[in-house]
Design an enzyme around this catalytic site. Sequence first.
Site, PDB file in Angstrom:
ATOM      1  N   MET A  30      33.841   9.828  -8.305  1.00 54.49           N
ATOM      2  CA  MET A  30      34.841  10.377  -9.048  1.00 54.49           C
ATOM      3  C   MET A  30      35.322  11.804  -8.628  1.00 54.49           C
ATOM      4  SD  MET A  30      34.217   9.433 -13.040  1.00 54.49           S
ATOM      5  CE  MET A  30      33.010  10.510 -13.482  1.00 54.49           C
ATOM      6  N   HIS A  37      26.643  12.012  -2.358  1.00 56.22           N
ATOM      7  CA  HIS A  37      27.681  11.127  -1.976  1.00 56.22           C
ATOM      8  C   HIS A  37      27.808  10.781  -0.610  1.00 56.22           C
ATOM      9  CE1 HIS A  37      29.059  12.719  -5.953  1.00 56.22           C
ATOM     10  NE2 HIS A  37      29.334  11.490  -6.266  1.00 56.22           N
TER      11      HIS A  37
HETATM   12  O1  PAF Z   1      29.305   6.967 -10.692  1.00 57.26           O
HETATM   13  C1  PAF Z   1      30.308   7.233 -10.820  1.00 57.26           C
HETATM   14  O2  PAF Z   1      30.779   8.413 -10.002  1.00 57.26           O
HETATM   15  C2  PAF Z   1      31.378   6.592 -11.766  1.00 57.26           C
HETATM   16  O3  PAF Z   1      30.635   6.054 -12.697  1.00 57.26           O
HETATM   17  C3  PAF Z   1      32.028   5.377 -10.945  1.00 57.26           C
HETATM   18  C4  PAF Z   1      31.145   4.270 -10.555  1.00 57.26           C
HETATM   19  C5  PAF Z   1      32.837   5.927  -9.706  1.00 57.26           C
HETATM   20  C6  PAF Z   1      33.145   4.735 -11.901  1.00 57.26           C
HETATM   21  O4  PAF Z   1      34.078   5.364 -12.319  1.00 57.26           O
END
Ligand code: PAF
Length: 285
Positions: A30, A37
């Site tokens: 998101m 990330h």
């Molecule tokens: O973990 C996340 O950032 C969200 O839950 C995802 C997997 C992108 C789904 O919107």
Amino acid sequence: MEILRTAGEFRAWSRKTRLAGQRHGFVPTMGALHEGHASLLREAKRRADVVSLSIYVNPTQFGPSEDFQKYPRTWEADVATAEREGVDAIFAPQTLYTPDSITQVVLPGWNAVLEGEIRPGHFDGVATVVAKLFHIAECDLAVFGQKDAQQALLVRRMIRDLDLPVDLVVAPTIREEDGLAMSSRNRYLSSEDRSRSVVLSRALGASVDAWKGGETSPEKILAAGWRVLGGTPPDSVDYFTLLDPDSLAVLDARATLEGPAILVVAARYGSTRLLDNAVLGNVWA
Ligand code: PAF
């Protein structure tokens, strides 16, 4: 690096790369990207020839009392992170839903455990958007973080139940130097709460140590962690418990631990909720 704005563009890009014989690794996010990330992107890069990243703040996983509008949006910084990590394509749609869309992916029971109980509807939103993203991405593999362990377990079950042709990779949690799990929520902690929050990873560590020392009683494993938590208590603890990774059942404290388990904690500091977890045994095998 390509920026793709529609499902059609992303699918066409994926098909082209796969027709060229390249293995496509996908990391759904998101946005508000941090080092956690980045580590997922590196994991995808190690395992695939091309890597895509989705950035989409999914409205359907926010409850009515959760502020979807306030979720951090850091587009420029995210693009820079993606460039730096050698991402090949970013999928950043305006929306993934038509105003009249009604179909949902629901994992009954699983959507109401711990995080699901506290955030009703959250996991229905997650399962639905992840299923949609997988259908659009047509990726070979997808990388999720262990940080959101319940989410990773849910996605694993959905892939299995729906025979989705995606290999799930669950990458370890990336931590700050003092042990705090990286999260986009950490930015909301006051400096005092930031210092106190280190107790979460220490409590998990104490329970893991008890288990490594041969303890098989969930009650005693948890007690070791609670002792540490009690030393610097968060404002409140939503749960500190053990889950069976296959059934998602909360383990009976008086049972004996026989297989792998996952130790999960959620605690509040002011209005910020932090999650963390640790695995006991080979949960992701
Ligand atoms: O973990 C996340 O950032 C969200 O839950 C995802 C997997 C992108 C789904 O919107």
